[in-house]
Design a protein around this motif. Structure first.
Motif, PDB file in Angstrom:
ATOM      1  N   PHE A   1      -9.887  -4.211  63.862  1.00 14.24           N
ATOM      2  CA  PHE A   1      -9.555  -5.461  63.499  1.00 14.24           C
ATOM      3  C   PHE A   1      -8.167  -5.986  64.029  1.00 14.24           C
ATOM      4  O   PHE A   1      -7.451  -4.998  64.267  1.00 14.24           O
ATOM      5  CB  PHE A   1      -9.538  -5.736  61.859  1.00 14.24           C
ATOM      6  N   THR A   2      -7.841  -7.282  64.200  1.00 10.50           N
ATOM      7  CA  THR A   2      -6.636  -7.760  64.529  1.00 10.50           C
ATOM      8  C   THR A   2      -6.339  -8.943  64.064  1.00 10.50           C
ATOM      9  O   THR A   2      -7.081  -9.608  63.211  1.00 10.50           O
ATOM     10  CB  THR A   2      -6.874  -7.812  66.195  1.00 10.50           C
ATOM     11  N   PHE A   3      -5.012  -9.274  64.118  1.00 14.11           N
ATOM     12  CA  PHE A   3      -4.496 -10.749  63.768  1.00 14.11           C
ATOM     13  C   PHE A   3      -4.160 -10.536  62.211  1.00 14.11           C
ATOM     14  O   PHE A   3      -3.818 -11.740  61.530  1.00 14.11           O
ATOM     15  CB  PHE A   3      -5.586 -11.987  63.869  1.00 14.11           C
TER      16      PHE A   3
ATOM     17  N   THR B   1      -9.180 -11.010  61.462  1.00 16.83           N
ATOM     18  CA  THR B   1      -8.732 -10.962  60.183  1.00 16.83           C
ATOM     19  C   THR B   1      -7.701 -11.681  59.474  1.00 16.83           C
ATOM     20  O   THR B   1      -6.764 -11.804  58.848  1.00 16.83           O
ATOM     21  CB  THR B   1      -8.085  -9.569  59.508  1.00 16.83           C
ATOM     22  N   HIS B   2      -7.538 -13.039  60.460  1.00 12.41           N
ATOM     23  CA  HIS B   2      -6.385 -14.013  60.010  1.00 12.41           C
ATOM     24  C   HIS B   2      -6.938 -14.656  58.708  1.00 12.41           C
ATOM     25  O   HIS B   2      -8.123 -14.963  58.399  1.00 12.41           O
ATOM     26  CB  HIS B   2      -6.019 -14.957  61.217  1.00 12.41           C
TER      27      HIS B   2
ATOM     28  N   ASP C   1      -1.996 -24.776  63.992  1.00  7.84           N
ATOM     29  CA  ASP C   1      -2.222 -23.259  63.766  1.00  7.84           C
ATOM     30  C   ASP C   1      -3.632 -22.902  64.339  1.00  7.84           C
ATOM     31  O   ASP C   1      -4.518 -23.627  64.400  1.00  7.84           O
ATOM     32  CB  ASP C   1      -2.268 -22.833  62.196  1.00  7.84           C
ATOM     33  N   TYR C   2      -3.693 -21.315  64.671  1.00  3.01           N
ATOM     34  CA  TYR C   2      -5.352 -21.002  65.020  1.00  3.01           C
ATOM     35  C   TYR C   2      -6.073 -20.910  63.749  1.00  3.01           C
ATOM     36  O   TYR C   2      -5.749 -20.476  62.646  1.00  3.01           O
ATOM     37  CB  TYR C   2      -5.106 -19.448  65.388  1.00  3.01           C
ATOM     38  N   PRO C   3      -7.107 -21.316  63.956  1.00  5.86           N
ATOM     39  CA  PRO C   3      -7.877 -21.743  64.947  1.00  5.86           C
ATOM     40  C   PRO C   3      -8.030 -23.017  65.244  1.00  5.86           C
ATOM     41  O   PRO C   3      -8.808 -23.551  66.045  1.00  5.86           O
ATOM     42  CB  PRO C   3      -9.168 -20.954  64.886  1.00  5.86           C
ATOM     43  N   LEU C   4      -7.096 -23.839  64.814  1.00  9.33           N
ATOM     44  CA  LEU C   4      -7.549 -25.455  64.820  1.00  9.33           C
ATOM     45  C   LEU C   4      -7.064 -25.700  66.309  1.00  9.33           C
ATOM     46  O   LEU C   4      -7.788 -26.425  66.923  1.00  9.33           O
ATOM     47  CB  LEU C   4      -6.216 -25.921  63.926  1.00  9.33           C
ATOM     48  N   GLN C   5      -5.908 -25.050  66.870  1.00 12.99           N
ATOM     49  CA  GLN C   5      -5.792 -25.516  68.282  1.00 12.99           C
ATOM     50  C   GLN C   5      -6.693 -25.017  69.271  1.00 12.99           C
ATOM     51  O   GLN C   5      -7.033 -25.672  70.442  1.00 12.99           O
ATOM     52  CB  GLN C   5      -4.264 -24.784  68.755  1.00 12.99           C
TER      53      GLN C   5
END
Length: 348
Positions: free
Chosen positions: A130-132, A71-72, A292-296
């Motif tokens: 859910f997480t993030f 859920t980022h 940042d996630y999910p770019l990396q």
């Protein structure tokens, strides 16, 4: 579904951690078929892939299982542009030095979790974790309108209280010992609270049930979690080496050889903090600016694939908790049977 209804339906209040890249529908089904709660990872998946995984799991079990969402929020490519370009250059040089490949395509794709809510409802899933981050209010209401139980993830008391206030039904207390990605979502310093410090805080301050996660694998650790007030436990690393998991033989061997000091926290593979077995990539990039996630995560996917193809353990991730060396290469059914038998002997 009400929380007490779910817990009463389970033979044992044990949850399989929904470990993306490890857990398969076969593992989820084996856990649920034995009367515990399997957790199917859907984080970051396309709607088509998510539906495929749900339907595969449903073909293997008629029991309740949970699905897990990331859920980022969507990162800003513009704000990350400088970091992305520097990282791309570094990665290109790395694979060139390794003489692996000079082809390194970066495709930015993002599947918001909101795209999966209607699929989850249509497929009559009974439990969503859910997480993030936090589920948005609209998604929470849609799930509640269909009597779907909602489980969040917290790494500190402040996060847990925010999750409870949002209207979720249960919360996972994720201790710093836990392997894989951290579920934290607050700005600022990373909360680094051990499970047995975190758990009683949440139990004392929340009115919703708390699930303990991090370092649990045997009678003593499970007993401690329940004595500190957990109403269920979530177990991950102990299942990684299961025969049905997506873990490679190399991964399984690394787990077996690991010690309590073999893991570290890193953002270097995905852009989010995660605990895994130390290697060169983690060490050489720990002081770099990481997109940042999910770019990396997208940037390093080719590196990790090339490393696996060339048998190089230093440039791909092997997520693991501090007790991961206890993992066994046996069937998921054998693992959940063992854990269920342990639970039966616990005195609370």
């Amino acid at each position: 579904m009400k929380t007490d209804t779910l817990l009463s339906q389970l033979k044992s209040p044990i949850l399989l951690a929904p470990m993306l890249g490890v857990v398969t529908p076969e593992m989820v089904a084996a856990v649920s078929n034995h009367g515990a709660l399997g957790g199917l990872p859907l984080g970051g998946q396309s709607p088509e892939k998510a539906l495929q995984l749900i339907q595969k799991t449903k073909s293997l079990t008629s029991e309740i299982f949970a699905v897990n969402l990331f859920t980022h929020s969507k990162p800003s490519l513009e704000q990350n542009l400088t970091k992305v370009e520097k990282m791309k250059s570094y990665l290109l040089q790395k694979v060139k030095d390794k003489q692996w490949s000079e082809q390194y395509d970066f495709n930015y794709s993002f599947y918001p979790y909101q795209d999966l809510i209607d699929i989850i409802i249509a497929e009559e899933i009974k439990v969503v974790s859910f997480t993030f981050g936090r589920l948005d209010a609209e998604s929470i209401q849609k799930l509640k309108d269909h009597s779907i139980l909602i489980i969040g993830t917290a790494t500190c008391l402040e996060e847990a209280m925010l999750l409870e206030k949002s209207g979720i039904d249960m919360v996972v207390a994720q201790g710093i010992e836990a392997g894989g990605h951290r579920g934290g979502f607050l700005e600022g310093d990373l909360p680094q609270v051990g499970l047995f410090s975190l758990l009683p805080q949440l139990v004392e301050n929340l009115s919703i049930p708390v699930i303990a996660s991090g370092g649990i694998y045997d009678h003593k650790t499970m007993q401690a979690a329940f004595q500190l007030g957990a109403q269920a436990v979530q177990i991950g690393s102990y299942f990684i080496a299961a025969t049905e998991s997506l873990a490679t033989d190399t991964y399984r061997q690394l787990l077996k050889q690991s010690k309590d000091t073999s893991t570290m926290l890193t953002k270097s593979f995905s852009g989010r903090w995660a605990r895994g077995i130390k290697n060169e990539w983690m060490m050489e990039t720990q002081d770099m600016e990481i997109p940042d996630y999910p770019l990396q995560n997208l940037l390093t996917q080719p590196l990790r694939a090339l490393a696996k193809a060339h048998g190089d353990i230093e440039y791909t991730n092997y997520w693991a908790g501090q007790n991961a060396h206890h993992a066994k290469t046996v069937s998921t059914q054998e693992i959940i049977e063992e854990l269920t038998n342990i639970y039966k002997t616990i005195k609370i």
